[in-house]
Design a protein around this motif. Structure first.
Motif, PDB file in Angstrom:
ATOM      1  N   ASP A 127       4.777  53.155 -31.064  1.00  0.00           N
ATOM      2  CA  ASP A 127       5.650  54.175 -30.493  1.00  0.00           C
ATOM      3  C   ASP A 127       6.178  53.750 -29.123  1.00  0.00           C
ATOM      4  N   THR A 228       6.699  63.751 -30.966  1.00  0.00           N
ATOM      5  CA  THR A 228       6.932  62.417 -30.409  1.00  0.00           C
ATOM      6  C   THR A 228       5.908  61.393 -30.893  1.00  0.00           C
ATOM      7  N   THR A 231       6.856  58.230 -34.103  1.00  0.00           N
ATOM      8  CA  THR A 231       8.304  57.979 -34.197  1.00  0.00           C
ATOM      9  C   THR A 231       8.618  56.525 -34.532  1.00  0.00           C
TER      10      THR A 231
END
Length: 319
Positions: A127, A228, A231
């Protein structure tokens, strides 16, 4: 994390200031800080240099200059005066500072602030690479991004062993956004502070503590969300995922992240990554050696912060 800590009624953490490390590296330029005019030159540099972010702090430059000139004759004290003034702006006794590059400079920070407490926030490396690709200010490629995460984990592991649990603390990003109250309560225990529910609503201070020009931080103005996490599945190209898991696999697993089972990356990408990582290690070692040689010829008492306040309960004052 910056905003969560800034939401605490006793702690202030400003936007990235970008003058601490540069001041440390250029300290010889300012000379003996026992000389008031040298402290004035340092102060003028801090408040006036265009590449720093002093203007984001909302402080009066002249007042800060005068405070530094009148303060203790060490670099840590001069820098601490700026952060103390920022905390004072909000009526808070403790302060901290946040910048990703600090992971490479923990030794320097501890020389400036021997009683500091270090908090490392660890996020899934995949990420992190995917996020850096989205940042308008990021000028490097994915090979550098992968190397950066590997370095951050390695530096953090070394610092944790060296500094011990009273000084160094790690928080897992995914755990933080999944259960902010639990993770922040544990963090406050480390800091010697009482958890405050306001810390779970960092958006309430985003307008104050996040400069408007940082549009890439727009999510900080919303509620804490788990969207988040993970991702990387949308942001990474197949070869980037393969390279991440090949290069970072053991570090990812050690920090609780499951691998997707991606195949090995094409040889050309692996070679470019290893070349990039080797060059970065060389630069880091060179910088460390140069700093060690400089410290051998400078007085030991020119660096540590000597401000009289106590922020860390029972010892001193740096979050």
């Amino acid at each position: 994390m910056q905003l969560m800590l800034h939401s605490h009624p006793r702690i202030a953490v400003p936007p990235e200031t970008r003058f601490l490390l540069r001041a440390y590296r250029e300290r010889e330029y300012f000379g003996d800080l026992r000389v008031p005019e040298n402290r004035r030159s340092l102060a003028e540099w801090i408040v006036g240099r265009k590449k720093t972010r002093f203007r984001d702090l909302g402080l009066a430059p002249r007042e800060i200059v005068d405070e530094i000139v009148a303060g203790p004759p060490t670099l840590g004290s001069a820098l601490g005066i700026v952060f103390r003034a920022y905390a004072r702006r909000f009526g808070k006794p403790r302060w901290g500072d946040k910048r990703p590059a600090y992971y490479q400079n923990i030794n320097a920070i501890m020389r400036l602030f021997p009683d500091a407490q270090i908090v490392q926030l660890i996020r899934d490396g995949r990420d992190c690479v995917g996020s850096l690709k989205q940042m308008p200010w990021y000028r490097h490629n994915s090979y550098h991004a992968i190397s950066t995460w590997a370095e951050a984990i390695d530096y953090g592991r070394s610092a944790a062993a060296r500094l011990g649990p009273d000084t160094f603390y790690q928080v897992r990003y995914e755990s933080l956004i999944a259960d902010p109250q639990r993770e922040l309560t544990a963090l406050c225990d480390f800091l010697g502070e009482k958890f405050d529910p306001a810390m779970c609503e960092p958006r309430e201070v985003a307008d104050v503590a996040v400069p408007k020009r940082k549009t890439w931080h727009e999510n900080t103005h919303g509620a804490v969300t788990q969207s988040t996490a993970g991702t990387w599945e949308k942001r990474l190209a197949p070869w980037e995922l393969q390279l991440c898991e090949s290069a970072l696999g053991s570090r990812l697993r050690d920090n609780g992240y499951e691998l997707s089972g991606a195949e090995s990356p094409p040889v050309k990408h692996w070679l470019r990554y290893t070349g990039t990582a080797t060059k970065r290690r060389y630069r880091n070692r060179k910088r460390s050696t140069q700093d060690m040689l400089r410290r051998m010829r400078e007085p030991d008492d020119q660096l540590p912060c000597r401000l009289p306040e106590q922020q860390r309960p029972g010892t001193s004052e740096h979050a």
